[in-house]
Design a protein around this motif. Structure first.
Motif, PDB file in Angstrom:
ATOM      1  N   TYR A 242      62.664 -52.696 -68.996  1.00  0.00           N
ATOM      2  CA  TYR A 242      62.665 -53.551 -70.214  1.00  0.00           C
ATOM      3  C   TYR A 242      62.166 -55.109 -69.593  1.00  0.00           C
ATOM      4  CZ  TYR A 242      63.673 -57.276 -73.389  1.00  0.00           C
ATOM      5  OH  TYR A 242      63.817 -58.496 -74.316  1.00  0.00           O
ATOM      6  N   ARG A 243      62.656 -55.151 -68.385  1.00  0.00           N
ATOM      7  CA  ARG A 243      62.646 -56.547 -67.956  1.00  0.00           C
ATOM      8  C   ARG A 243      61.076 -56.584 -67.428  1.00  0.00           C
ATOM      9  NH1 ARG A 243      66.818 -59.531 -66.034  1.00  0.00           N
ATOM     10  NH2 ARG A 243      65.470 -60.160 -64.126  1.00  0.00           N
ATOM     11  N   SER A 244      60.593 -55.350 -66.893  1.00  0.00           N
ATOM     12  CA  SER A 244      59.162 -55.301 -66.362  1.00  0.00           C
ATOM     13  C   SER A 244      58.186 -55.498 -67.654  1.00  0.00           C
ATOM     14  CB  SER A 244      59.049 -53.911 -65.623  1.00  0.00           C
ATOM     15  OG  SER A 244      59.581 -53.583 -64.418  1.00  0.00           O
ATOM     16  N   LEU A 245      58.897 -55.031 -68.713  1.00  0.00           N
ATOM     17  CA  LEU A 245      57.977 -55.023 -69.919  1.00  0.00           C
ATOM     18  C   LEU A 245      58.146 -56.563 -70.563  1.00  0.00           C
ATOM     19  CD1 LEU A 245      56.347 -53.553 -72.075  1.00  0.00           C
ATOM     20  CD2 LEU A 245      58.295 -53.406 -73.212  1.00  0.00           C
TER      21      LEU A 245
ATOM     22  N   LEU B 140      71.487 -52.341 -74.405  1.00  0.00           N
ATOM     23  CA  LEU B 140      71.688 -53.879 -74.346  1.00  0.00           C
ATOM     24  C   LEU B 140      72.085 -54.370 -75.668  1.00  0.00           C
ATOM     25  CD1 LEU B 140      68.576 -54.833 -72.251  1.00  0.00           C
ATOM     26  CD2 LEU B 140      70.912 -55.104 -71.526  1.00  0.00           C
ATOM     27  N   THR B 141      72.875 -55.607 -75.629  1.00  0.00           N
ATOM     28  CA  THR B 141      73.118 -56.099 -76.846  1.00  0.00           C
ATOM     29  C   THR B 141      71.987 -57.169 -77.334  1.00  0.00           C
ATOM     30  OG1 THR B 141      74.314 -57.705 -76.041  1.00  0.00           O
ATOM     31  CG2 THR B 141      75.486 -55.720 -76.639  1.00  0.00           C
ATOM     32  N   GLU B 142      71.807 -57.548 -78.408  1.00  0.00           N
ATOM     33  CA  GLU B 142      70.905 -58.767 -78.895  1.00  0.00           C
ATOM     34  C   GLU B 142      71.202 -60.064 -78.068  1.00  0.00           C
ATOM     35  OE1 GLU B 142      70.439 -59.808 -82.867  1.00  0.00           O
ATOM     36  OE2 GLU B 142      70.601 -57.589 -83.690  1.00  0.00           O
TER      37      GLU B 142
ATOM     38  N   SER C  57      69.478 -63.117 -73.403  1.00  0.00           N
ATOM     39  CA  SER C  57      69.821 -63.806 -72.233  1.00  0.00           C
ATOM     40  C   SER C  57      68.687 -63.365 -71.264  1.00  0.00           C
ATOM     41  CB  SER C  57      71.265 -63.210 -71.790  1.00  0.00           C
ATOM     42  OG  SER C  57      71.357 -63.689 -70.353  1.00  0.00           O
ATOM     43  N   VAL C  58      68.406 -62.309 -71.272  1.00  0.00           N
ATOM     44  CA  VAL C  58      67.017 -61.661 -70.369  1.00  0.00           C
ATOM     45  C   VAL C  58      66.080 -62.656 -70.646  1.00  0.00           C
ATOM     46  CG1 VAL C  58      65.426 -59.773 -69.941  1.00  0.00           C
ATOM     47  CG2 VAL C  58      67.852 -59.585 -70.141  1.00  0.00           C
ATOM     48  N   ARG C  59      65.586 -62.720 -71.724  1.00  0.00           N
ATOM     49  CA  ARG C  59      64.576 -63.626 -72.222  1.00  0.00           C
ATOM     50  C   ARG C  59      64.542 -65.055 -71.705  1.00  0.00           C
ATOM     51  NH1 ARG C  59      60.826 -62.781 -76.391  1.00  0.00           N
ATOM     52  NH2 ARG C  59      60.605 -60.447 -76.988  1.00  0.00           N
ATOM     53  N   ASP C  60      65.827 -65.438 -71.777  1.00  0.00           N
ATOM     54  CA  ASP C  60      66.183 -66.981 -71.637  1.00  0.00           C
ATOM     55  C   ASP C  60      66.002 -67.247 -69.847  1.00  0.00           C
ATOM     56  OD1 ASP C  60      66.541 -67.714 -74.081  1.00  0.00           O
ATOM     57  OD2 ASP C  60      68.494 -67.567 -74.117  1.00  0.00           O
ATOM     58  N   SER C  61      66.571 -66.271 -69.469  1.00  0.00           N
ATOM     59  CA  SER C  61      66.272 -66.398 -67.761  1.00  0.00           C
ATOM     60  C   SER C  61      64.817 -66.335 -67.465  1.00  0.00           C
ATOM     61  CB  SER C  61      67.422 -65.120 -67.285  1.00  0.00           C
ATOM     62  OG  SER C  61      66.840 -63.905 -67.458  1.00  0.00           O
TER      63      SER C  61
END
Length: 661
Positions: A17-20, A283-285, A290-294
């Protein structure tokens, strides 16, 4: 959208997901910067990120990928720093191409990414060459090339798939079918239902998959990779997808029906995968947020770093010119008086140069039509198969473009190759690969193209318009190529060995009429003649004839039959780069210069030489520089017509006019 995680762990899914999401967020930022004028152009892959990311994740880090301009996910998944990518997109000095290339038109050997050119088909051929290198080296590796549905209409698509099938190469061809080649819809591109059906025509396997499903792409490519390695065969994957932006931002999307956007928005690869991860309690919303913000914060930091690291562009002409060719210290090992020499015909000298080079370089291949058992159209390679085997003396289908591209791919993996054009005329079929890929590669991203193309050339043998052209001038206009044209058996051998040892692309012209008509002493051992150095055939005081190839023979014959005229003859030997010092010496030593070549008059290399002499030696001339060349017509078939066509028919008149000026 149905996702099948199979045996993937939660940690693996999160990393995928992080790679995507990372390239998606970069793209969104780039669109803002584009509106602000901070980047000049952008080819958006929003909506089809799952293909680039999934395919890259499925390969090993040291397996070459040939991406296109909408495959940001390949670059980010291979961990290329965003700050340096941003400097590349801005055309800064410390981008990957030193400001010489745009967007994704660059590669990185360290990341095993081969840079594209705007002509989309050549990437497929390069993948063939890399796969061949892997096969020869018995490496458990594949290569993967991207193309779009529009690119499948190009001849390079056919040639690349056919060659991969014939040679049983472990290569993956991946089609991103997003429905439009710029604005041309698929119903105006092809008539099959799915492009994967085309695989059957080449005797290979193909499959159509959902290109917006990250797990499907990943699992398919991983499984296809295993298939290619196990069976040593190619495979075609068609990924159905859609781009949510224009071909590039300036293109807009007015040509796309709004209903398509509504349909494909529901198939968004990022949003759907996020919902899947939430549904699977991976993952939760809040964690996704948090991933997106980071990532957004990291992107901002990378852009600040890019600004901090951005070097002011220094325009240095000397650096620009020096970076056209890969560095090469040539050793001029010409024979000495005590060398063992043997009388050899021109054709035998060429063959011996190939043979000794094959013995010296175990990474050298020769490729061409009919060159193996048959020995080539002119029998230059006859007998080489028996000594070196079919892996190194390789017959090819009739597919000049893909063979030259494959040679470039071999070079990426450290191989040398010699490609034989059956006739120099047929180089037109590989023109794009030669002038846009081979020639520009080192200047664009520092990668050498270690390729020699042998070009049997010239008329006088009654072969007509398509087997007799002198087309060397087409290529002397292309920076990055070296163009060599020997006139003697010794030079043929020494220059060919030098060309093979040179890491730059060399076009090696061999006059067909000299193959069996010209014999001379040639050293038995391997030796080099310096590329870029002319040869004084003889000195003289009345006029200087500057020439090459068959022109040298004509000039020598004329001088021998006219001892009353003191004629200096300069054999150029190399047409790119030219030996301007020798040209200057020829002009200044006599004051009267005749430039002689078999090529047609208009636009021939003689025009360049005459212009240079006029510009640099004008005050030492006693007459205008004269050109003697063939007629500005195609080469006729009839022997009498051909004789009249040749520059030789006008040599006597040109010399007399120059002497009498």
């Amino acid at each position: 959208m149905l996702f099948d995680r199979k045996n993937l762990s939660n940690a693996q899914l999160i990393q995928m997901y992080r790679s995507l999401v990372y390239p998606r967020l970069i793209e969104e930022k780039m669109l803002v910067l584009l509106r602000q004028g901070k980047v000049s152009k952008w080819f958006s892959g929003i909506g089809q990120e799952a293909i680039a990311v999934g395919a890259t994740l499925a390969l090993q880090q040291n397996e070459w990928i040939m991406p296109l301009h909408r495959n940001l996910g390949v670059f980010t998944t291979r961990q290329m720093p965003l700050h340096q990518l941003f400097n590349q997109w801005q055309g800064n000095q410390n981008g990957y191409s030193k400001g010489r290339e745009r967007s994704f038109h660059f590669g990185s050997r360290a990341h095993h990414i081969c840079g594209m050119i705007s002509h989309l088909g050549p990437q497929l051929a390069i993948a063939d060459g890399i796969a061949l290198a892997n096969k020869l080296g018995q490496k458990e590796k594949v290569s993967l090339a991207f193309t779009g549905e529009g690119g499948t209409s190009e001849g390079d698509f056919h040639e690349a798939l056919n060659l991969a099938a014939v040679w049983d190469l472990p290569v993956i061809f991946l089609i991103e079918n997003n429905g439009y080649a710029l604005s041309t819809p698929t119903n105006e591109q092809y008539r099959c239902i799915n492009l994967a059906e085309k695989a059957k025509g080449y005797g290979i396997e193909g499959i159509t998959i959902d290109g917006n499903n990250l797990l499907t792409v990943y699992d398919t490519v991983r499984g296809v990779r295993d298939y290619c390695l196990k069976n040593q065969k190619p495979y075609l994957i068609e990924c159905a997808t859609f781009r949510m932006r224009g071909h590039e931002e300036a293109s807009g999307t007015k040509y796309v029906p709004s209903a398509l956007f509504e349909l494909w928005e529901k198939k968004d690869p990022v949003a759907n995968f996020e919902q899947y991860l939430i549904g699977e309690s991976v993952l939760t919303e809040e964690e996704i947020g948090s991933v997106r913000d980071s990532f957004k914060a990291a992107i901002e930091e990378e852009l600040k770093l890019a600004d901090a690291k951005a070097l002011p562009l220094v325009v240095d002409t000397a650096v620009e010119v020096s970076d056209v060719y890969a560095p090469h210290e040539q050793v001029d090992l010409f024979y000495t008086a005590d060398s063992n020499v043997s009388e050899k015909r021109f054709i035998e000298a060429v063959k011996e140069g190939l043979q000794q080079s094959l013995r010296l370089h175990d990474n050298l291949l020769i490729m061409g039509q009919d060159i193996a058992e048959y020995g080539g159209a002119f029998k230059v390679t006859e007998g080489l198969l028996e000594e070196f085997g079919k892996d190194r003396i390789r017959n090819t289908p009739i597919c000049e473009s893909v063979v030259v591209g494959a040679a470039l791919g071999l070079s990426l993996e450290g191989y040398k190759s010699v490609v034989e054009m059956q006739f120099a005329d047929f180089a037109t079929m590989a023109f794009n690969q030669i002038v846009n890929n081979l020639a520009k590669l080192y200047y664009r991203w520092g990668q050498q193209a270690d390729v020699v193309i042998r070009m049997p050339t010239g008329g006088g043998v009654g072969a007509g318009p398509f087997h007799s052209q002198s087309n060397e001038a087409w290529f002397t206009h292309v920076p990055g190529l070296k163009v060599v044209y020997p006139a003697t058996p010794a030079d043929a051998k020494g220059l060919l060995i030098a060309a093979i040892n040179d890491p730059n692309p060399v076009l090696f012209f061999e006059h067909k009429a000299l193959y069996r008509s010209l014999s001379a002493p040639v050293p038995d051992k391997s030796f080099e003649v310096s590329i870029g150095k002319a040869r004084w055939v003889q000195q003289g005081d009345d006029i200087a004839i500057i020439t090459y190839g068959m022109g040298v023979i004509w000039a020598e014959e004329y001088a021998a039959s006219h001892p009353e005229v003191s004629i200096a003859i300069l054999d150029l030997r190399t047409l790119l780069p030219l030996d301007y010092e020798a040209i200057k010496e020829a002009a200044e030593s006599t004051g009267k210069v005749l430039v002689l070549h078999e090529d047609t008059l208009t636009g021939g290399i003689g025009a360049e030489i005459a212009a240079w002499i006029g510009e640099h030696c004008f005050n030492r001339l006693d007459a205008p520089v004269t050109r003697c060349a063939s007629l500005d017509t195609p080469v006729p078939f009839n022997k009498d017509l051909e004789a009249n066509f040749m520059a030789h028919a006008r040599l006597e008149t040109c010399i007399r006019n120059l002497l009498n000026f």
